[in-house]
Design an enzyme around this catalytic site. Structure first.
Site, PDB file in Angstrom:
ATOM      1  N   GLY A   7     -59.211  38.729 -16.316  1.00  0.00           N
ATOM      2  CA  GLY A   7     -59.053  37.633 -15.345  1.00  0.00           C
ATOM      3  C   GLY A   7     -59.351  38.149 -13.954  1.00  0.00           C
ATOM      4  O   GLY A   7     -58.425  38.376 -13.163  1.00  0.00           O
ATOM      5  N   PRO A   8     -60.649  38.334 -13.640  1.00  0.00           N
ATOM      6  CA  PRO A   8     -61.021  38.969 -12.366  1.00  0.00           C
ATOM      7  C   PRO A   8     -61.038  37.976 -11.208  1.00  0.00           C
ATOM      8  O   PRO A   8     -62.065  37.767 -10.556  1.00  0.00           O
ATOM      9  CB  PRO A   8     -62.421  39.511 -12.664  1.00  0.00           C
ATOM     10  CG  PRO A   8     -62.968  38.583 -13.702  1.00  0.00           C
ATOM     11  CD  PRO A   8     -61.806  38.044 -14.491  1.00  0.00           C
ATOM     12  N   GLY A  12     -56.228  39.619  -9.857  1.00  0.00           N
ATOM     13  CA  GLY A  12     -56.816  40.656 -10.702  1.00  0.00           C
ATOM     14  C   GLY A  12     -57.644  41.640  -9.893  1.00  0.00           C
ATOM     15  O   GLY A  12     -57.533  42.864 -10.081  1.00  0.00           O
ATOM     16  N   ASN A  98     -47.827  33.068 -13.235  1.00  0.00           N
ATOM     17  CA  ASN A  98     -46.702  32.323 -12.666  1.00  0.00           C
ATOM     18  C   ASN A  98     -46.168  31.353 -13.703  1.00  0.00           C
ATOM     19  O   ASN A  98     -46.850  31.028 -14.671  1.00  0.00           O
ATOM     20  CB  ASN A  98     -47.181  31.515 -11.457  1.00  0.00           C
ATOM     21  CG  ASN A  98     -46.835  32.200 -10.150  1.00  0.00           C
ATOM     22  OD1 ASN A  98     -45.992  33.085 -10.109  1.00  0.00           O
ATOM     23  ND2 ASN A  98     -47.486  31.783  -9.090  1.00  0.00           N
ATOM     24  N   LYS A 180     -38.269  32.850 -10.101  1.00  0.00           N
ATOM     25  CA  LYS A 180     -39.535  32.463  -9.434  1.00  0.00           C
ATOM     26  C   LYS A 180     -39.938  31.058  -9.864  1.00  0.00           C
ATOM     27  O   LYS A 180     -40.387  30.249  -9.046  1.00  0.00           O
ATOM     28  CB  LYS A 180     -40.614  33.483  -9.817  1.00  0.00           C
ATOM     29  CG  LYS A 180     -41.990  33.228  -9.200  1.00  0.00           C
ATOM     30  CD  LYS A 180     -42.309  34.195  -8.092  1.00  0.00           C
ATOM     31  CE  LYS A 180     -43.633  33.959  -7.389  1.00  0.00           C
ATOM     32  NZ  LYS A 180     -44.773  34.531  -8.048  1.00  0.00           N
ATOM     33  N   SER A 251     -50.634  27.446  -4.266  1.00  0.00           N
ATOM     34  CA  SER A 251     -51.750  27.574  -5.214  1.00  0.00           C
ATOM     35  C   SER A 251     -51.996  26.241  -5.923  1.00  0.00           C
ATOM     36  O   SER A 251     -53.141  25.903  -6.235  1.00  0.00           O
ATOM     37  CB  SER A 251     -51.450  28.677  -6.232  1.00  0.00           C
ATOM     38  OG  SER A 251     -50.241  28.385  -6.895  1.00  0.00           O
TER      39      SER A 251
HETATM   40  N1  LIG Z   1     -53.072  34.934  -6.209  1.00  0.00           N
HETATM   41  C1  LIG Z   1     -51.815  35.252  -5.980  1.00  0.00           C
HETATM   42  O1  LIG Z   1     -51.445  35.607  -4.858  1.00  0.00           O
HETATM   43  C2  LIG Z   1     -50.795  35.203  -7.086  1.00  0.00           C
HETATM   44  C3  LIG Z   1     -49.499  35.662  -6.810  1.00  0.00           C
HETATM   45  C4  LIG Z   1     -48.551  35.633  -7.833  1.00  0.00           C
HETATM   46  C5  LIG Z   1     -48.890  35.154  -9.082  1.00  0.00           C
HETATM   47  N2  LIG Z   1     -50.142  34.687  -9.291  1.00  0.00           N
HETATM   48  C6  LIG Z   1     -50.463  34.184 -10.617  1.00  0.00           C
HETATM   49  O2  LIG Z   1     -51.449  35.027 -11.182  1.00  0.00           O
HETATM   50  C7  LIG Z   1     -52.327  34.263 -12.018  1.00  0.00           C
HETATM   51  C8  LIG Z   1     -53.767  34.434 -11.513  1.00  0.00           C
HETATM   52  O3  LIG Z   1     -53.843  33.866 -10.203  1.00  0.00           O
HETATM   53  P1  LIG Z   1     -55.152  34.007  -9.301  1.00  0.00           P
HETATM   54  O4  LIG Z   1     -54.792  33.432  -7.990  1.00  0.00           O
HETATM   55  O5  LIG Z   1     -55.674  35.391  -9.351  1.00  0.00           O
HETATM   56  O6  LIG Z   1     -56.146  33.002 -10.071  1.00  0.00           O
HETATM   57  P2  LIG Z   1     -57.724  32.997 -10.039  1.00  0.00           P
HETATM   58  O7  LIG Z   1     -58.225  33.514  -8.739  1.00  0.00           O
HETATM   59  O8  LIG Z   1     -58.151  31.630 -10.494  1.00  0.00           O
HETATM   60  O9  LIG Z   1     -58.123  34.063 -11.159  1.00  0.00           O
HETATM   61  C9  LIG Z   1     -58.081  33.794 -12.546  1.00  0.00           C
HETATM   62  C10 LIG Z   1     -59.264  34.499 -13.167  1.00  0.00           C
HETATM   63  O10 LIG Z   1     -59.196  34.377 -14.590  1.00  0.00           O
HETATM   64  C11 LIG Z   1     -60.520  34.191 -15.080  1.00  0.00           C
HETATM   65  N3  LIG Z   1     -60.517  33.638 -16.419  1.00  0.00           N
HETATM   66  C12 LIG Z   1     -60.281  32.374 -16.833  1.00  0.00           C
HETATM   67  N4  LIG Z   1     -60.412  32.286 -18.171  1.00  0.00           N
HETATM   68  C13 LIG Z   1     -60.735  33.517 -18.623  1.00  0.00           C
HETATM   69  C14 LIG Z   1     -61.008  34.053 -19.908  1.00  0.00           C
HETATM   70  N5  LIG Z   1     -60.970  33.293 -21.005  1.00  0.00           N
HETATM   71  N6  LIG Z   1     -61.312  35.367 -19.991  1.00  0.00           N
HETATM   72  C15 LIG Z   1     -61.331  36.158 -18.890  1.00  0.00           C
HETATM   73  N7  LIG Z   1     -61.109  35.681 -17.637  1.00  0.00           N
HETATM   74  C16 LIG Z   1     -60.812  34.386 -17.503  1.00  0.00           C
HETATM   75  C17 LIG Z   1     -61.101  33.233 -14.035  1.00  0.00           C
HETATM   76  O11 LIG Z   1     -62.487  33.168 -14.156  1.00  0.00           O
HETATM   77  P3  LIG Z   1     -63.296  31.920 -13.529  1.00  0.00           P
HETATM   78  O12 LIG Z   1     -63.333  32.175 -12.066  1.00  0.00           O
HETATM   79  O13 LIG Z   1     -64.607  32.053 -14.230  1.00  0.00           O
HETATM   80  O14 LIG Z   1     -62.533  30.693 -13.896  1.00  0.00           O
HETATM   81  C18 LIG Z   1     -60.634  33.912 -12.760  1.00  0.00           C
HETATM   82  O15 LIG Z   1     -61.489  34.975 -12.404  1.00  0.00           O
HETATM   83  C19 LIG Z   1     -51.809  32.820 -11.938  1.00  0.00           C
HETATM   84  O16 LIG Z   1     -50.908  32.575 -12.980  1.00  0.00           O
HETATM   85  C20 LIG Z   1     -51.072  32.792 -10.615  1.00  0.00           C
HETATM   86  O17 LIG Z   1     -50.079  31.778 -10.554  1.00  0.00           O
HETATM   87  C21 LIG Z   1     -51.114  34.706  -8.340  1.00  0.00           C
END
Ligand SMILES: NC(=O)c1ccc[n+]([C@@H]2O[C@H](COP(=O)([O-])OP(=O)(O)OC[C@H]3O[C@@H](n4cnc5c(N)ncnc54)[C@H](OP(=O)(O)O)[C@@H]3O)[C@@H](O)[C@H]2O)c1
Length: 297
Positions: A7-8, A12, A98, A180, A251
């Protein structure tokens, strides 16, 4: 030893950028190739991150000592369905989603794997597809989901600390996940429905009317799940987070504005589902869940 980041996206790539200092890191995304991103740290410095990325189902690099899963909650099971059967069961897999529900679904599907869950207050966002902003330092709290992960939790926390993230173990991790979840359940859906930053919520009549019964519902469901959570303390915590993150766009609101599906099923939707399972009423959670679903449809 290599790490894998599944999940880049924003979170990630942030973790990948730091873990790279400890060994090779491979990304697993929807497609293969080289992933190049600019990571901007909180002090303003920029790092260029160039990492190999493979698509789902490709052969895994070896030896692997950690898999970090940073997909959105709704994508997690699918992202792991090809990967986990090919992964030695002894490799720790840290789920960083989350909300709640997705972690338990993965644990039920792969009970023999070494699965851990984390909740993090690190903040990252992607102002452009090739740019990651480390928006805020936080704490990552992790613990085992499956029995075989219990002895590895301290090692995983130590590895994250070595990479530069303040991390600690917690057992049972469900208590922290619920903590959370409860705060997110009191903020995220409201911001999406009212289309406002966190800091504006406390002035909104709709929020003012529903926050007290919402906190009571959440506390009752948490207690039925064996988690200690007080409604008044939660209410206060939600107001504190709104004030501390006043300018933040949640988010859920970001996802809604970008036309992406939200994590509502794993936040208010999860609480409403748990309430039904315990024979409890959770009309405010249910209404917030349905409201956000309607926004998306
Ligand atoms: N960002 C934060 O600050 C933060 C903080 C705490 C918790 N979180 C939690 O962490 C999680 C990720 O958040 P995020 O903000 O990093 O989200 P994000 O930017 O949308 O990243 C998710 C990544 O997963 C990839 N993905 C989706 N389906 C996949 C698959 N089948 N195989 C491999 N990769 C796949 C997506 O690719 P595509 O771009 O191609 O869709 C995207 O690169 C969420 O649950 C969020 O609530 C985030």
């Amino acid at each position: 030893m290599d790490s894998l980041v599944v999940g880049p996206g924003a979170l990630g790539l942030l973790f990948a950028a730091r873990l790279r200092a400890l060994g090779n890191v491979t990304l697993v995304g929807r497609k293969s190739g080289l992933q190049q991103s600019q990571v901007q740290w909180q002090d303003g410095t920029l790092s260029t991150l160039v990492l190999p990325q493979q698509g789902p189902g490709e052969a895994l690099p070896e030896p692997l000592d950690l898999v970090l899963v940073t997909t959105k909650a709704g994508d997690t099971l699918q992202a792991l369905s090809l990967l986990l059967p090919a992964l030695p069961q002894s490799v720790p897999v840290l789920l960083m989603q989350n909300g709640m529900g997705s972690q338990q679904t993965v644990a039920r599907a792969f009970p023999g794997h070494c699965l851990l869950a984390a909740t993090t207050t690190e903040g990252a966002n992607r102002p452009a597809p090739d740019r990651v902003l480390h928006a805020g330092h936080g704490e990552t709290c992790l613990g085992p989901l499956t029995p075989s992960a219990a002895s590895l939790a301290p090692w995983v926390a130590q590895k994250l600390r070595q990479a530069g993230f303040y991390s600690r173990t917690s057992h049972p991790i469900e208590q922290d996940l619920w903590g959370k979840l409860a705060v997110n359940a009191g903020i995220n859906a409201f911001t999406a429905l009212l289309d406002c930053p966190n800091g504006v919520l406390p002035e909104q009549p709709d929020f003012q009317q529903r926050i007290t019964p919402l906190c009571r519902e959440i506390a009752a469901v948490a207690q039925a799940e064996g988690v200690s959570l007080q409604a008044e303390a939660l209410h206060q915590q939600i107001l504190t987070v709104c004030a501390r993150t006043a300018g933040n766009i949640s988010s859920m609101l970001q996802d809604h504005r970008a036309g992406r599906s939200t994590e509502i099923d794993y936040i208010n939707g999860y609480i409403a589902q748990c309430a039904r399972a315990h024979g409890l009423a959770a009309p405010v959670n249910q209404a917030l869940f349905e409201g956000v679903k309607q926004l998306h449809s």
